[in-house]
Design a protein around this motif. Sequence first.
Motif, PDB file in Angstrom:
ATOM      1  N   TRP A  87      -5.568  -4.241   2.871  1.00 11.88           N
ATOM      2  CA  TRP A  87      -4.631  -3.156   2.559  1.00 11.88           C
ATOM      3  C   TRP A  87      -3.505  -3.594   1.633  1.00 11.88           C
ATOM      4  CZ3 TRP A  87      -3.514   0.094   7.618  1.00 11.88           C
ATOM      5  CH2 TRP A  87      -4.719   0.694   8.039  1.00 11.88           C
ATOM      6  N   PHE A  92       0.528   1.842  -0.068  1.00 11.21           N
ATOM      7  CA  PHE A  92      -0.899   1.566  -0.051  1.00 11.21           C
ATOM      8  C   PHE A  92      -1.645   2.436  -1.062  1.00 11.21           C
ATOM      9  CE2 PHE A  92       0.295   0.755   4.515  1.00 11.21           C
ATOM     10  CZ  PHE A  92       0.220  -0.629   4.428  1.00 11.21           C
ATOM     11  N   PRO A  94      -4.997   4.112  -0.634  1.00  5.89           N
ATOM     12  CA  PRO A  94      -6.185   4.412   0.174  1.00  5.89           C
ATOM     13  C   PRO A  94      -7.364   4.830  -0.679  1.00  5.89           C
ATOM     14  CG  PRO A  94      -4.586   6.207   0.304  1.00  5.89           C
ATOM     15  CD  PRO A  94      -3.907   5.077  -0.419  1.00  5.89           C
ATOM     16  N   ASP A 105      -9.912   2.885   5.410  1.00  4.83           N
ATOM     17  CA  ASP A 105      -8.523   3.338   5.373  1.00  4.83           C
ATOM     18  C   ASP A 105      -7.850   3.363   6.739  1.00  4.83           C
ATOM     19  OD1 ASP A 105      -8.402   3.697   2.623  1.00  4.83           O
ATOM     20  OD2 ASP A 105      -9.075   5.783   2.721  1.00  4.83           O
ATOM     21  N   ARG A 129      -3.797   3.855   6.419  1.00  8.78           N
ATOM     22  CA  ARG A 129      -3.002   3.694   5.192  1.00  8.78           C
ATOM     23  C   ARG A 129      -2.944   4.995   4.393  1.00  8.78           C
ATOM     24  NH1 ARG A 129      -6.594  -0.152   1.098  1.00  8.78           N
ATOM     25  NH2 ARG A 129      -8.660   0.737   1.550  1.00  8.78           N
TER      26      ARG A 129
END
Length: 212
Positions: A87, A92, A94, A105, A129
Amino acid sequence: MGDNSVVVEDSPFPLTDVDKWVLSQTDDEYAYHTWEDLRSIIQNNNLSVLKRKPSDLRRYMKWTAETKAEYGNMTNYLLAHRLPKAWGSPPFSPVSETPFADPSDYRVLLNDWPYGFVPGIVHIVVWTRTTIPTASGAGDMTPESRKLVADFVKRFFVDRLGPGGEDRVMWFKNWVALQSVRALEHVHVLVKDIDAAVIGEWTKEREWHRLQ
């Protein structure tokens, strides 16, 4: 009454009135949450009454203070030790903008600091995320978000248990105002009388969580 030697004003996170009340008790005086109690709390969205047993709450306060002193905040600790290295760091990126649509994710983990339950109840946290939209105000979920989470919980947890599975799984997402780790999206899942092997299957690290 319990030893309330923990100075409330020095708590590393905001204490609710329930927390302060718990700190005045001993473990013997504490009333553990039953499955029926939890069902009522979640159905009524009365999440502020969820509580840890006194000794666990004191340990959690001490651990949180020490962790923040070492890592700066809880997010840094979780990224270093609990969440997928793949991650990276926030913000983040995703794979999917739809929560729980792509397995890379989200990460399913046991809660290191569960609330105080009667035996047989396990507390799981699903970290994601992908942002889960919330309404303004206290930061509760939107109806659309609630359906997305409910569909995921059914698909991932309930369906795995077969007939009657819906009676052994509940979930909730703390309002933003109640979250102890606000920078990282997460949903709480409670399960009852589940075989340890199934818990292990749900929470094991997958290849897509590792750095390639």
